[in-house]
Design an enzyme around this catalytic site. Structure first.
Site, mmCIF file in Angstrom:
data_model
loop_
_atom_site.group_PDB
_atom_site.id
_atom_site.type_symbol
_atom_site.label_atom_id
_atom_site.label_comp_id
_atom_site.label_asym_id
_atom_site.label_seq_id
_atom_site.Cartn_x
_atom_site.Cartn_y
_atom_site.Cartn_z
ATOM 1 N N HIS A 148 -3.801 -8.555 -3.171
ATOM 2 C CA HIS A 148 -3.825 -7.422 -2.251
ATOM 3 C C HIS A 148 -4.213 -7.812 -0.834
ATOM 4 O O HIS A 148 -3.557 -7.438 0.129
ATOM 5 C CB HIS A 148 -4.778 -6.339 -2.751
ATOM 6 C CG HIS A 148 -4.878 -5.181 -1.798
ATOM 7 N ND1 HIS A 148 -3.848 -4.284 -1.608
ATOM 8 C CD2 HIS A 148 -5.861 -4.804 -0.929
ATOM 9 C CE1 HIS A 148 -4.195 -3.403 -0.693
ATOM 10 N NE2 HIS A 148 -5.409 -3.695 -0.263
ATOM 11 N N ASP A 151 0.826 -1.211 0.000
ATOM 12 C CA ASP A 151 0.000 0.000 0.000
ATOM 13 C C ASP A 151 0.862 1.264 0.000
ATOM 14 O O ASP A 151 1.796 1.389 0.786
ATOM 15 C CB ASP A 151 -0.892 0.035 1.243
ATOM 16 C CG ASP A 151 -1.839 -1.148 1.320
ATOM 17 O OD1 ASP A 151 -1.478 -2.236 0.858
ATOM 18 O OD2 ASP A 151 -2.941 -0.977 1.887
ATOM 19 N N ASN A 192 -8.341 -2.952 -2.643
ATOM 20 C CA ASN A 192 -9.738 -2.658 -2.288
ATOM 21 C C ASN A 192 -10.054 -1.170 -2.379
ATOM 22 O O ASN A 192 -11.224 -0.780 -2.425
ATOM 23 C CB ASN A 192 -10.064 -3.192 -0.890
ATOM 24 C CG ASN A 192 -9.308 -2.491 0.209
ATOM 25 O OD1 ASN A 192 -8.075 -2.420 0.172
ATOM 26 N ND2 ASN A 192 -10.016 -1.976 1.203
ATOM 27 N N HIS A 193 -9.029 -0.312 -2.429
ATOM 28 C CA HIS A 193 -9.279 1.129 -2.564
ATOM 29 C C HIS A 193 -9.318 1.582 -4.024
ATOM 30 O O HIS A 193 -9.581 2.762 -4.272
ATOM 31 C CB HIS A 193 -8.236 1.933 -1.788
ATOM 32 C CG HIS A 193 -8.559 2.055 -0.343
ATOM 33 N ND1 HIS A 193 -9.139 3.175 0.214
ATOM 34 C CD2 HIS A 193 -8.402 1.185 0.682
ATOM 35 C CE1 HIS A 193 -9.319 3.000 1.505
ATOM 36 N NE2 HIS A 193 -8.884 1.798 1.821
ATOM 37 N N HIS A 245 -2.527 -4.668 2.360
ATOM 38 C CA HIS A 245 -3.856 -4.439 2.933
ATOM 39 C C HIS A 245 -3.869 -4.081 4.416
ATOM 40 O O HIS A 245 -4.823 -3.489 4.890
ATOM 41 C CB HIS A 245 -4.707 -5.687 2.686
ATOM 42 C CG HIS A 245 -6.172 -5.528 2.968
ATOM 43 N ND1 HIS A 245 -6.904 -4.446 2.546
ATOM 44 C CD2 HIS A 245 -7.057 -6.341 3.619
ATOM 45 C CE1 HIS A 245 -8.164 -4.598 2.910
ATOM 46 N NE2 HIS A 245 -8.280 -5.735 3.564
ATOM 47 N N ASP A 293 -6.219 7.175 -2.045
ATOM 48 C CA ASP A 293 -6.966 7.467 -0.805
ATOM 49 C C ASP A 293 -6.025 7.760 0.361
ATOM 50 O O ASP A 293 -4.904 7.265 0.435
ATOM 51 C CB ASP A 293 -7.910 6.324 -0.427
ATOM 52 C CG ASP A 293 -9.195 6.343 -1.238
ATOM 53 O OD1 ASP A 293 -9.601 7.431 -1.664
ATOM 54 O OD2 ASP A 293 -9.789 5.271 -1.458
ATOM 55 N N HIS A 317 -1.088 4.474 -0.660
ATOM 56 C CA HIS A 317 -2.134 5.375 -0.150
ATOM 57 C C HIS A 317 -1.798 6.857 -0.320
ATOM 58 O O HIS A 317 -1.905 7.642 0.628
ATOM 59 C CB HIS A 317 -2.413 5.073 1.320
ATOM 60 C CG HIS A 317 -3.333 3.908 1.522
ATOM 61 N ND1 HIS A 317 -4.600 3.854 0.985
ATOM 62 C CD2 HIS A 317 -3.160 2.735 2.189
ATOM 63 C CE1 HIS A 317 -5.179 2.709 1.315
ATOM 64 N NE2 HIS A 317 -4.318 2.002 2.038
ATOM 65 N N ASP A 363 -3.949 -0.485 -3.619
ATOM 66 C CA ASP A 363 -4.137 0.644 -2.702
ATOM 67 C C ASP A 363 -3.143 1.762 -2.987
ATOM 68 O O ASP A 363 -2.401 2.220 -2.113
ATOM 69 C CB ASP A 363 -4.054 0.181 -1.241
ATOM 70 C CG ASP A 363 -5.366 -0.408 -0.749
ATOM 71 O OD1 ASP A 363 -6.247 -0.684 -1.595
ATOM 72 O OD2 ASP A 363 -5.525 -0.611 0.464
ATOM 73 N N ARG A 414 -14.637 -7.227 11.458
ATOM 74 C CA ARG A 414 -14.038 -5.934 11.799
ATOM 75 C C ARG A 414 -14.023 -4.995 10.599
ATOM 76 O O ARG A 414 -14.270 -3.800 10.728
ATOM 77 C CB ARG A 414 -12.611 -6.121 12.311
ATOM 78 C CG ARG A 414 -12.523 -6.778 13.670
ATOM 79 C CD ARG A 414 -11.097 -6.712 14.191
ATOM 80 N NE ARG A 414 -10.728 -5.372 14.595
ATOM 81 C CZ ARG A 414 -9.484 -5.002 14.898
ATOM 82 N NH1 ARG A 414 -8.497 -5.881 14.815
ATOM 83 N NH2 ARG A 414 -9.219 -3.775 15.270
#
Length: 669
Positions: free
Chosen positions: A292, A179, A240-241, A426, A211, A181, A208, A398
């Site tokens: 991921h 990631d 997932n982003h 992740h 974001d 990000h 990812d 969660r």
């Protein structure tokens, strides 16, 4: 002889004094050592629970996002422009051809005054270097080149399989990054330490990219540029982003619209399609699987390799069961995108549309049917799942998506496909990486300072020809070089506790009711264990509440907790005494969600929405959540804050009033 005796006596006296001093020095050293170790231990405990707070709240937000996905989908559809890109400066009208947007960049002129890099296609390494230098200087790439780059990237990605099979020769290593990000400095540092992507320096970037950070767009541009230059040596997995619904909440959509105010919606529209073409996994030398998130006990790589991945524009929108689809087909209606709120207001569109948030969806005449539940679940599991120490595979409650998979699940999948290890990302890791399941599962996380500066290192993996991983850690530092370890930990701790207090304050009424159940005599005090149980029952964060009690509440000499004291030092930024308290708390609690909704409604990105639209949307939102609408109170609130300007609301200022702050930090009104 007497002289000798005297000398011996003097020597003995000196030795005694020296021995005494030595003993004192040793005792002092031991005390200092104990103090140092104790202090370091306390600081380490503070750092660990601070990071646990950040991570727990992050996962809770993801769960909220999943639960509200259907509502956001409804909003996107309700406010989507069905006929044209909502940007007159690009094109007065849009063709009904599915791929007409691929030529939009041709209608955007690059003025002579533009000082940024000017790209020529096919791209060269010189173009990539120009982008790197421009972004280091804080420049933006012109929208014309951004759109052209995205169109070329889409063309290349469409040729890629769902699972990339990469063969690395015995003459070179391959680098795997996790990631990022939006942390551009981390990418720059990786390239500085490890070298730029090339035929001799292949890379896998494991999702990812966007974001949270401030430079998601720049990271995408750099990665896509190197993909075009070295399509066989740069590999991009979907995370997932890379999902337009997720981007609404976590900042990427807003970043693009702020940086490209005129053409941002078209860029986001095209990115939605580009994201859907990103490969789902990479396998190196038929031995190392890179995805991921992770796997589940039903993960089928053969099935994943055959599905039409571009049908999955967003995993936040689970497909309807087959029975519902068949019923829709009988009724002659198109396959609906699920929306619990929009059953009677579904907008049927035969052309592509761009939502007023800039987050859009491709809709084509006679298009392929949507994904099946099995396809959706297979992709959801590999993008959202996390490993755990216990055997078995259970739903990941969660996060609200994917599963927790144990070492037995890993062993079965590796054996089934004759693989050596699984590399995934992740998850935040303090050291940038972690080995689990006996070293068979490696988590790699490349965004340093993820929660707060100094909170963690980033890392990447070098895999040698024998596929033995070598980990390289790093940390971008701006302010932390000027701070000692104690100051860095305290900064992280303060930020984490402030984030937690905001969440506590936003659930004030529910928490108060939970506390009251344990306070039968209405004393205002309960035991520590009862307080911890009440906190967990409402917030569901799985935090060490007994440890945190010293930072959150006051206790008396008998060890009883004054449970209302956890709200004493907190209040919202703007005074709203005349407004119904329940409404204020509701606005605090759903502040992030309301910001997403306002951004969707704000068609011209002016920061203003009509008060009538706000009232109507608030009523729909509150109905969806099953909470009171407070219509009269909403009117009074807007007027009391004085953000109602000519029947329009400046929603950023409106929401700013519902920041939870320490009383001493409250801004003067």
């Amino acid at each position: 002889m007497e002289h000798i005796v005297t000398d011996m006596g003097c020597n003995a006296s000196i030795d005694d004094r020296a021995e005494s001093k030595s003993e004192k020095a040793i005792k002092a050293a031991v005390l200092i050592q104990k103090w140092y170790r104790s202090t370091r231990a306390r600081l380490e405990i503070s750092r660990r629970y601070s990071l646990t707070i950040f991570q727990s709240i992050e996962y809770a937000d993801e769960q909220d996002q999943a639960q509200l996905a259907s509502f956001f989908t409804f909003m996107l559809e309700r406010y989507a422009d069905p006929d044209a890109v909502a940007d007159a400066s690009i094109s007065p009208s849009v063709s009904h051809q599915a791929d007409s947007y691929l030529t939009e960049y041709e209608n955007i002129e690059v003025p002579d005054s533009y000082c940024g890099p000017r790209l020529s296609f096919p791209l060269t390494l010189a173009d990539a270097n120009a982008l790197l230098h421009a972004f280091k200087d804080g420049q933006l790439l012109h929208a014309h080149y951004v759109l052209q780059l995205l169109c070329e990237t889409r063309r290349v990605l469409k040729e890629k399989p769902n699972i990339n099979l990469v063969s690395v020769s015995y003459s070179k290593e391959i680098t795997v990054c996790g990631d990022l990000h939006g942390n551009l400095d981390d990418l720059f540092l990786i390239f500085y330490k490890n070298g730029l992507p090339s035929e001799k320096k292949p890379y896998v970037f494991n999702g990812d990219f966007v974001d949270r950070g401030r430079n998601s767009m720049e990271i995408l541009i750099i990665l896509f540029a190197f993909l075009l230059i070295y399509p066989n040596d740069v590999h991009l997995n979907r995370g997932n982003h890379e999902d337009y619904v997720i981007n609404l909440r976590y900042g990427f959509s807003s970043e693009v619209l702020n940086k490209y105010k005129v053409h941002g919606k078209v860029i986001l529209y095209l990115l939605q399609d580009v994201f859907s073409w990103l490969p789902l996994a990479t396998i190196i030398n038929k031995k190392v699987l890179i995805v991921h998130g992770g796997i589940s006990n039903t993960t089928d790589l053969d099935f994943l390799n055959l599905l039409e991945r571009n049908k999955l524009k967003s995993l936040m929108r689970p497909p309807k069961p087959e029975a519902d689809r068949e019923e829709q087909a009988k009724e002659g209606t198109p396959a609906a995108r699920p929306s619990t709120c929009a059953a009677n207001e579904h907008v049927t569109r035969k052309t592509r549309g761009v939502s007023s948030s800039g987050s859009t969806e491709l809709s084509r005449p006679n298009s392929q049917s949507g994904p099946t539940l099995k396809e959706w679940k297979q992709v959801l599991d590999i993008l959202w799942s996390d490993p755990r120490k216990q055997n078995g595979c259970v739903p990941n409650k969660r996060r609200g998506g994917g599963c927790y998979f144990g070492p037995d699940t890993t062993a079965r999948l590796l054996e089934r496909y004759n693989l050596k290890m699984l590399i995934r990302s992740h998850e935040f890791k303090r050291e940038g990486y972690e080995l689990t399941h006996g070293g068979k599962v490696i988590t790699i996380f490349s965004a340093s300072n993820y929660y707060e500066e100094g909170s963690n290192r980033g890392a990447y993996i070098r895999l040698n020809p024998d596929l033995i991983p070598h980990f390289v850690q790093y940390q971008v530092r701006e302010c932390t070089d000027k701070q000692n370890y104690w100051e860095r930990v305290k900064t992280i701790e303060r930020s984490a506790l402030q984030t937690l207090r905001e969440k506590i304050f936003a659930h004030r009424s529910t928490l108060t009711e939970a506390f009251a159940k344990y306070d039968c005599n209405n004393t205002g005090k309960i035991s520590v264990s009862d307080w911890a149980a009440a906190m967990e029952s409402v917030l569901c964060l799985e935090l060490p509440w007994r440890t945190l009690q010293f930072h959150l509440v006051k206790t008396d000499t008998d060890g009883k907790v004054d449970y209302m004291s956890c709200f004493h030092n907190m209040e919202i930024a703007q005074s709203t005494e005349e407004v119904q308290p329940a409404l204020v708390e509701t606005l605090c609690k759903y502040r992030k969600d309301l910001e997403i909704i306002f951004n969707i409604m704000d068609e011209d990105q002016s920061g203003l929405i009509s008060f009538d639209e706000f009232r109507k949307t608030w009523r729909i939102f509150s109905s969806h959540l099953g909470i009171d609408a407070y219509d009269a109170s909403i009117d009074k609130l807007a007027q009391s804050i004085d953000y109602n300007k000519d029947d329009y609301i400046d929603f950023s200022e409106f929401l700013e009033a519902f920041h939870v702050v320490h009383k001493r930090d409250k801004k003067p009104t």
